[in-house]
Design an enzyme around this catalytic site. Structure first.
Site, PDB file in Angstrom:
ATOM      1  N   GLY A   1       0.839  -1.191   0.000  1.00 52.07           N
ATOM      2  CA  GLY A   1       0.000   0.000   0.000  1.00 52.07           C
ATOM      3  C   GLY A   1       0.872   1.238   0.000  1.00 52.07           C
TER       4      GLY A   1
ATOM      5  N   GLN B   1       3.357  10.026   1.154  1.00 50.29           N
ATOM      6  CA  GLN B   1       4.635   9.313   1.153  1.00 50.29           C
ATOM      7  C   GLN B   1       5.502   9.667  -0.046  1.00 50.29           C
ATOM      8  OE1 GLN B   1       2.555   5.303   1.998  1.00 50.29           O
ATOM      9  NE2 GLN B   1       4.519   5.106   3.029  1.00 50.29           N
TER      10      GLN B   1
ATOM     11  N   CYS C   1       5.949   0.205   7.651  1.00 46.13           N
ATOM     12  CA  CYS C   1       5.609   1.260   6.699  1.00 46.13           C
ATOM     13  C   CYS C   1       6.856   1.627   5.913  1.00 46.13           C
ATOM     14  CB  CYS C   1       5.096   2.468   7.488  1.00 46.13           C
ATOM     15  SG  CYS C   1       4.714   3.896   6.466  1.00 46.13           S
ATOM     16  N   LEU C   2       6.697   1.845   4.619  1.00 47.96           N
ATOM     17  CA  LEU C   2       7.843   2.218   3.783  1.00 47.96           C
ATOM     18  C   LEU C   2       8.442   3.547   4.243  1.00 47.96           C
ATOM     19  CD1 LEU C   2       6.305   1.283   0.310  1.00 47.96           C
ATOM     20  CD2 LEU C   2       8.083   0.011   1.552  1.00 47.96           C
TER      21      LEU C   2
ATOM     22  N   HIS D   1      -4.292   1.715   7.710  1.00 48.44           N
ATOM     23  CA  HIS D   1      -2.923   2.251   7.665  1.00 48.44           C
ATOM     24  C   HIS D   1      -2.798   3.354   6.609  1.00 48.44           C
ATOM     25  CE1 HIS D   1       1.615   1.586   7.851  1.00 48.44           C
ATOM     26  NE2 HIS D   1       1.471   2.318   6.766  1.00 48.44           N
ATOM     27  N   GLU D   2      -3.320   3.087   5.418  1.00 47.74           N
ATOM     28  CA  GLU D   2      -3.150   4.066   4.318  1.00 47.74           C
ATOM     29  C   GLU D   2      -4.022   5.307   4.524  1.00 47.74           C
ATOM     30  OE1 GLU D   2      -0.629   3.577   2.610  1.00 47.74           O
ATOM     31  OE2 GLU D   2      -0.393   1.451   3.064  1.00 47.74           O
TER      32      GLU D   2
ATOM     33  N   HIS E   1      -2.509   7.717   6.837  1.00 45.47           N
ATOM     34  CA  HIS E   1      -1.487   8.576   6.197  1.00 45.47           C
ATOM     35  C   HIS E   1      -2.106   9.890   5.700  1.00 45.47           C
ATOM     36  CE1 HIS E   1       2.345   6.495   6.004  1.00 45.47           C
ATOM     37  NE2 HIS E   1       1.796   5.382   5.554  1.00 45.47           N
TER      38      HIS E   1
HETATM   39 NI    NI Z   1       2.701   3.491   5.569  1.00 44.23          NI
END
Ligand code: NI
Length: 174
Positions: A46, A51, A99-100, A141-142, A145
């Protein structure tokens, strides 16, 4: 299409709320295409627009993320515009959530087991669906963000403080 740079904590765009998309123009379509490519390249399941430094309410996710028999060579993603969680129920522990944008860290996070998501698709058509398990975690999660919230904001103060110290130290060492 292009791979965009994934920003990491404590980059400012990750910590601020994103604005709603009012017109799905070429910029948004390009953003979505790039986000899909960037996500699979990372690789991740995701990705949310903050991000990649764009504070507009757009997320993408691996369409097959919740499929236990998923074939990694198949790269299909779904984009949601202005997604919202309109209902949540139950509770599960998202194990070792990562998370990236949060480097070298993971933690168990408490999440809803089931959520109802409302959004627009890439053509601007309204849709809503129920997600549970892995997909419900990805949605939470997304969409977090888009409100400037990271999974480290949903863990204990002690754990979060330790992570922030680690990042501060890494930056000092650079
Ligand atoms: Ni994330």
């Amino acid at each position: 299409m292009a791979i965009r740079k994934i920003l990491t904590y404590p980059e400012k765009s990750l910590l601020q709320p994103s604005i709603k998309v009012d017109t799905i123009d070429e910029d948004i379509k390009n953003l979505i295409a790039d986000m899909g490519e960037t996500m699979f390249n990372a690789p991740g399941v995701g990705l949310a627009s903050p991000q990649v430094g764009v504070n507009k309410r757009v997320i993408v996710y691996d369409t097959n993320a919740a499929n236990p028999d998923k074939d990694d060579s198949v790269q299909e993603f779904t984009a949601l515009i202005n997604p919202e969680i309109i209902a949540g129920s139950g509770s599960i522990i998202s194990e070792k959530e990562a998370c990236l944008s949060v480097v070298d860290y993971n933690s168990d996070v408490k999440r809803y087991e089931k959520v109802t998501v409302q959004a627009l698709d890439i053509e601007g058509n309204p849709l809503d669906f129920e997600a549970q398990g892995v997909l419900a975690i990805i949605m939470q999660h997304e969409i977090d963000h888009l409100d400037g919230i990271l999974f480290i904001d949903r863990i204990s103060v002690l754990k979060r403080t330790m992570y922030k110290k680690k990042i501060a130290k890494m930056q000092d060492d650079q």
